[in-house]
Structures are given as C-alpha cells and as structure tokens.
Design an enzyme around this catalytic site. Structure first.
Site, mmCIF file in Angstrom:
data_model
loop_
_atom_site.group_PDB
_atom_site.id
_atom_site.type_symbol
_atom_site.label_atom_id
_atom_site.label_comp_id
_atom_site.label_asym_id
_atom_site.label_seq_id
_atom_site.Cartn_x
_atom_site.Cartn_y
_atom_site.Cartn_z
ATOM 1 N N HIS A 10 33.945 20.604 11.070
ATOM 2 C CA HIS A 10 34.720 21.787 10.684
ATOM 3 C C HIS A 10 35.151 22.585 11.930
ATOM 4 C CE1 HIS A 10 35.616 25.204 7.856
ATOM 5 N NE2 HIS A 10 35.428 25.898 8.968
ATOM 6 N N GLU A 11 34.176 22.908 12.761
ATOM 7 C CA GLU A 11 34.512 23.711 13.952
ATOM 8 C C GLU A 11 35.395 22.907 14.907
ATOM 9 O OE1 GLU A 11 34.012 26.850 13.829
ATOM 10 O OE2 GLU A 11 32.722 26.733 12.070
ATOM 11 N N HIS A 53 38.949 23.461 13.980
ATOM 12 C CA HIS A 53 39.465 24.712 14.547
ATOM 13 C C HIS A 53 39.794 24.520 16.031
ATOM 14 C CE1 HIS A 53 38.853 27.459 11.200
ATOM 15 N NE2 HIS A 53 37.580 27.161 11.092
ATOM 16 N N GLU A 75 42.042 27.573 8.926
ATOM 17 C CA GLU A 75 41.079 26.966 8.014
ATOM 18 C C GLU A 75 41.611 25.624 7.495
ATOM 19 O OE1 GLU A 75 38.272 28.341 8.108
ATOM 20 O OE2 GLU A 75 37.189 27.386 6.472
HETATM 21 ZN ZN ZN Z 1 36.401 27.775 9.425
#
Ligand code: ZN
Length: 501
Positions: A264-265, A268, A294
């Site tokens: 997830h990170e 980003h 996101e």
């Molecule tokens: Zn996030």
C-alpha cells in the site's frame, strides 16, 4: 515578466523547502526519535509550518500572481508555467481566506482534542470527547464559511483534499456504490467464511520485511530514491523526488499486516517517485489529490497484490521464505485467506468488499452533522444504527464504534473520508484502462513483471504531479469520467469466482 516568474518560483521553492524540512522532522518523530524529544519536536515542526504559511500568505505572492495573470492567460492550460501559477494561486487563495487567528485556534483545539481522544478511546469514554467534538463541528462549519458560494457546506472541506469534488457528485456516486455492495456482501457472508488461519501463525519479522522489500523492488520502488523504516501507523513521506520514504509495522502473528501495508505505502511512493524530475522544487511536484493518491496505494495493494496472477508468481517464493508455516498450505487456501470477506466493525481491517461501506457511513454522518440534522450527542447511536443496517452488526461499545478513527479527533469534520472510497473507485478505472491499452499486463503479473503497468501509470498519472486535477487525469487516462462501473466489474469478477456468486 520573466523576473516576476522567477521570483514566484523562488518563493514557492522556499515554501516547499520549509514544508519538506517539517516533514523530515515528523518522519524522525515517528520512527527513531526517543520519547524525550516529543515536546520540543512538536514546537519545531509548528515553527517551520508557521514560517511556510507566513511566506505563502505574504502580500508579495498576491502581487506577483496579479502581475503574472496576463502571462498565464496567454499560455495553454497545461503549460508548466501556467500550471505553476495556477497551483500557487490556489494555495495562496485558500491560505489567505482563513485568518491566522482562526488557524491557530483550530490547531490548538485539535491538538487538545487529540490528547483527550488518546485516553478516551481505550477508556470507552465518548462523554469525555463530546463537548470538544461539538467545538470541532463548530470550527469545521466556520472554516467552510471562509469559502462562501458553496453548494453544500462540506464542499470547501472536500476541496482541500479532493479538488473539484462536491457533495452533489459524491452522494449519488456513493449511493450507487452502496446499492451494489450491500447485496454482494450479503451473498458472500451467507456462505461459509474463508479460513485464514494460515496467515495467523508465527512469521519472524526479519523474513517478513525481506519478503516485502523483494515485492516492492519488483514493483519498481527505487531504493536509490527511497527507503523503508518501522513505525506504529504506516505512512509515506516525500522530502523530494529523490527521497520518498515509506514506513511499515510488522505483526509476527499476522502475515497480512506488514505485507499488504508495505505494498500500500509503496503504491503511494511509486506515485511520488514517478513525478517528472524537472518539476522538483515547484508546487507541482506532489500527488494531485487524496483520492488519486489512495487509488495508487489501493491499486498496488489490491488489484495487483491480492490478485491471483500476482500470487501465481509469488506464492512459491513466499512458501520458500516460510517453509514451516506455508509449505503444506495449498495455493487456493492461501488465496482465499488473503481475500477473506467478513463483516467487521473496524474500517482499517476491512476487506475490499466491505471497506467502502465503512467509508460511506462516515461520509453520510459528516453530512448529517454539518447540515445540523444530527447532533454530536446522538452520534454514537447514529453510528450503531448505521452499522446494524449496513453491516448487520453493532459495535459493543464506542471503542469499536465512533471512537475508532483518529480523523474527527485530530482535524475537522468533513473532507477526509471521501478520498478512501474515491481511491478504490479510481484504482479499478485506471487498472482497467491500463489493461485495455496493454493486454499483456495480466500475463506479465504472473511472471512477476510490473514494468508495463508501472510505465503506463507513470505516463498517464504520476509524471504530471498536480498539474491536472484527479478528474482531469481520469478523463485523459481512461477516456471516461470517474464512474463506479469498472470497480463493480472488478469486484464481481474476482469475488464472483471466489464465492461462486
Ligand atoms: Zn493510503
């Protein structure tokens, strides 16, 4: 004109530098700083943020922006200079409309409430936060009031994070999403739940971290321009395009925790690392909205990281890293485990099917609070009602209910939650367009190759930073306005097969 433009660039670079320095201090605070540093560090960060704010709201910026108007209007919308002037103007106008005294009152108030919440949550004590939350609601309304001319009072608050999005667009979008998700979720939970015990064995931290790093290196995370460290609540911090850091936390009794939050990170971070290098030091060098950001974390975490194709390549590697735990676990058991759907009370632990229901509940409650249809004192009850209606379960107490998320207790009410749902919707629309343009992407994922997908995202989204808004990027990249159809198609295909819907 040239001199004025150069001056605007220099001033905005200095504002960036101050904010980046504050981010370094914050990153250090949440990773390596000893607890004794806390008090002074909070002040140091506040000082840098205040200096940046003073610079941004200085009348000199206003004068430069005025003087540059003719130059700007002679340029195409997407010229670098026109975009820079436009983005500085937006930042400037937002900042000068809100009086400094109000900002100070708001930040003091939210800091106080945050402290109270950290104790009230474990003590299940909504009464302790209630009067402060009333004040937050009042301040949130006042903040919106500095931006007159809105259709809905939440619109200015949404606009800070997701520029151009409005309640009048989000309400029907979320309503439609809700109508699709609830029956899907009910059909799934009517069946036997997936068995995820294979993920809940003991997995030593060192191997977990090593495996996560191998995955994100293959995604294309550039370790020459980034690193990963440990923290309590994972986040991504950009200091410059040459230094984008992610953080993770590891649970030795839950393999999913670090693995999926690392992906997830990294999503980003890929976005921030992918911004055109020559935009560095300008206000264009940042992700364009909270929803678009996101969308990238969720795309890499879910559409890639929880896909069958991805695990066709990685499962054998994972089994090799954890032979004792996983050698005897068949592929399908593991795959069902990482895609388990079950009703839950906590948003941050929710699966792909139920996650948006948690977000929509919060969004609707924010609308009701801001419109004055719901009183703060009735909020815990309204929360319980909605959970019962939407997810079929009621939190036993406010710890697992209205006190669970940090957002309302550390900022304003309104403007943050919508980005999570928008991100999911956009992630599927972008992924579908990428596969449409490059049908070789799915077979490449099965070989652990992510270059075609990563390059498409860089070309269509990442490189531009915040030159275009999220809505503009979506239209350009997919040829259609933001809509939920690709997301519903994605969920139907994936969970339809997993649960034979
Ligand atoms: Zn996030």
């Amino acid at each position: 004109m040239k001199a004025k433009l150069l001056k605007l660039k220099r001033l905005s670079r200095e504002i960036n530098d101050l904010n980046a320095a504050a981010t370094v201090l914050y990153w250090d605070q949440t990773t390596y700083m000893p607890p004794g540093g806390a008090e002074t560090r909070a002040r140091q960060i506040a000082t840098l943020r205040r200096l940046a704010h003073e610079k941004l709201t200085h009348p000199a910026i206003g004068r430069l922006l005025n003087a540059l108007r003719p130059y700007e209007s002679g340029l195409p919308y997407d010229a670098d200079d026109a975009s820079l002037i436009r983005v500085v103007r937006r930042d400037y106008e937002r900042a000068v409309r809100v009086p400094a005294a109000f900002m100070e009152e708001l930040s003091n108030h939210t800091a106080t409430l945050y402290e109270i919440w950290t104790k009230a949550r474990p003590a299940n004590d909504f009464a302790a936060v209630e009067p402060f939350l009333e004040k937050t609601l009042d301040l949130s309304r006042q903040l919106a009031g500095f931006f007159p001319g809105y259709e809905h009072i939440i619109d200015p608050l949404i606009d800070f994070a997701d520029e151009g999005m409005k309640a009048s667009m989000l309400r029907p979008l979320f309503c439609e999403l809700h109508q699709h998700l609830v029956p899907m979720f009910q059909a799934i939970t009517a069946q036997q739940a997936a068995d995820d015990t294979c993920l809940l064995q003991r997995f030593p931290e060192e191997q977990q971290v090593a495996f996560g790093l191998e995955v994100i290196a293959r995604f294309g995370f550039d370790f020459e321009r980034g690193r990963q460290d440990k923290t309590h609540h994972p986040f991504t911090a950009r200091f410059s395009s040459g230094d984008v850091r992610i953080t993770t936390r590891v649970k030795e009794d839950d393999l999913g925790e670090a693995l999926f939050s690392t992906m997830h990170e990294a999503g980003h971070a890929l976005y921030e690392q992918g911004i055109r290098r020559d935009l560095e030091g300008t206000p264009l060098a940042r992700g364009t909205s909270s929803g678009m950001h996101e969308s990238q974390s969720r795309l890499w975490e879910n559409l890639v990281g929880r896909s069958r194709g991805f695990w066709r390549f990685f499962y054998l590697r994972l089994q090799t890293a954890f032979p004792q735990q996983l050698a005897s676990v068949p592929f399908d058991v593991f795959f069902r485990a990482i895609n388990k759907v079950k009703p839950s009370l906590i948003r941050t632990n929710a699966d792909e099917v139920t996650y948006n229901l948690h977000v929509i509940i919060r969004f609707d409650l924010e609308l009701a609070l801001l419109e004055g249809r719901l009183l703060v004192r009735d909020l815990p009850e309204a929360w319980r009602e909605r959970y019962k209606a939407d997810l079929g379960m009621m939190p036993p107490d406010d710890r697992e209910g209205v006190l669970q998320d940090v957002h309302w207790y550390s900022g304003v009410i309104g403007g943050e939650f919508q980005g999570y749902a928008l991100g999911n919707i956009m992630s599927a629309q972008l992924f579908e367009a990428a596969v449409g343009a490059h049908p070789e992407i799915p077979p490449e994922l099965e070989q652990g190759k992510f270059g075609t997908l990563h390059n498409w995202l860089k070309d269509e989204i990442y490189q531009y930073g915040c030159k275009y808004t999220a809505s503009e990027l979506i239209e350009r990249a997919t040829g259609a306005p933001l809509n939920i159809e690709p997301y519903i198609r994605y969920l139907r295909a994936k969970y339809g097969e997993l649960y034979r819907l």
